[in-house]
Scaffold this active site. Structure first.
Site, short mmCIF file in Angstrom:
data_model
loop_
_atom_site.label_atom_id
_atom_site.label_comp_id
_atom_site.label_asym_id
_atom_site.label_seq_id
_atom_site.Cartn_x
_atom_site.Cartn_y
_atom_site.Cartn_z
N HIS A 111 0.83 -1.20 0.00
CA HIS A 111 0.00 0.00 0.00
C HIS A 111 0.87 1.25 0.00
O HIS A 111 1.86 1.33 0.72
CB HIS A 111 -0.92 0.03 1.22
CG HIS A 111 -2.05 -0.94 1.14
ND1 HIS A 111 -2.93 -0.98 0.09
CD2 HIS A 111 -2.45 -1.91 2.00
CE1 HIS A 111 -3.83 -1.92 0.31
NE2 HIS A 111 -3.56 -2.51 1.46
N CYS A 169 0.00 1.63 -5.59
CA CYS A 169 -0.97 2.51 -6.25
C CYS A 169 -0.36 3.89 -6.51
O CYS A 169 0.57 4.31 -5.82
CB CYS A 169 -2.21 2.66 -5.39
SG CYS A 169 -3.13 1.12 -5.22
#
Length: 191
Positions: A111, A169
């Site tokens: 993440h 991301c």
């Protein structure tokens, strides 16, 4: 009008408390996984008693190693799998990809707002090390690219060339589900 303001403030406070609690839970999972990963990778260097090894095997479950990023001064646990639960514990190893030493593509994901928080600071020539029970593997970052979130062409066999792919991301400070992925390619360090 005062009732509406009160309801909005209360809802905002509840959201803040919930978010803070979730962040703390995630951090606790990562710290626990990191301690387990360090203990597991030290197993290479120092023989443990049979009972200690059995305890490690029970607690490790899906923890497979440690990712060291010297430039960011980070040591991150590597877990097998990339589900939300897996990524809450650390860096996820994409199950169908290879492991270091396998002479194929290795894919690790994390993440952008937890384990790979300062990921954008990494540059070509920086090193990363993957430590497993089988040994320590050092890689040098070669290049980066940004792709659409649904681009599946990133994960593929590179046999017989070993390639470490780190993904997260993008954009890094995007709120919500990010539309892109930031990809770092690294190759085994040659002496």
């Amino acid at each position: 009008m005062k009732k509406i303001a009160f309801v909005i403030m209360t809802a905002g406070l509840i959201c803040l408390i919930y978010s803070g609690t979730e962040l703390m839970k995630g951090r606790q999972l990562q710290v626990s996984a990191l301690h387990q990963a360090k203990a597991m990778t030290k197993e290479i260097d120092s023989p443990l008693k049979v009972q200690e090894k059995q305890v490690l095997n029970k607690t490790n479950k899906n923890i497979i190693g440690l990712l060291e990023i010297p430039k960011l001064e980070k040591e991150l646990p590597i877990v097998e799998g990339t589900t939300l639960d897996d990524l809450a514990k650390g860096v996820g190893h994409y199950k169908t990809s290879s492991l270091p030493g396998g002479k194929d593509q290795i894919v690790l994901s994390g993440h952008r707002d937890t384990v790979f928080l300062r990921f954008g600071e990494l540059k070509k020539g920086d090193t990363v090390t993957v430590k497993l029970k089988s040994g320590s593997y050092q890689y040098v970052i070669d290049h980066m690219k940004i792709v659409d979130a649904d681009d599946r062409s990133i994960i593929h066999s590179t046999k017989p060339r070993e390639e470490l792919v780190l993904t997260t991301c993008y954009p890094f400070h995007y709120v919500g589900n990010a539309p892109k992925r930031y990809i770092i390619y690294a190759y085994p360090k040659t002496t």
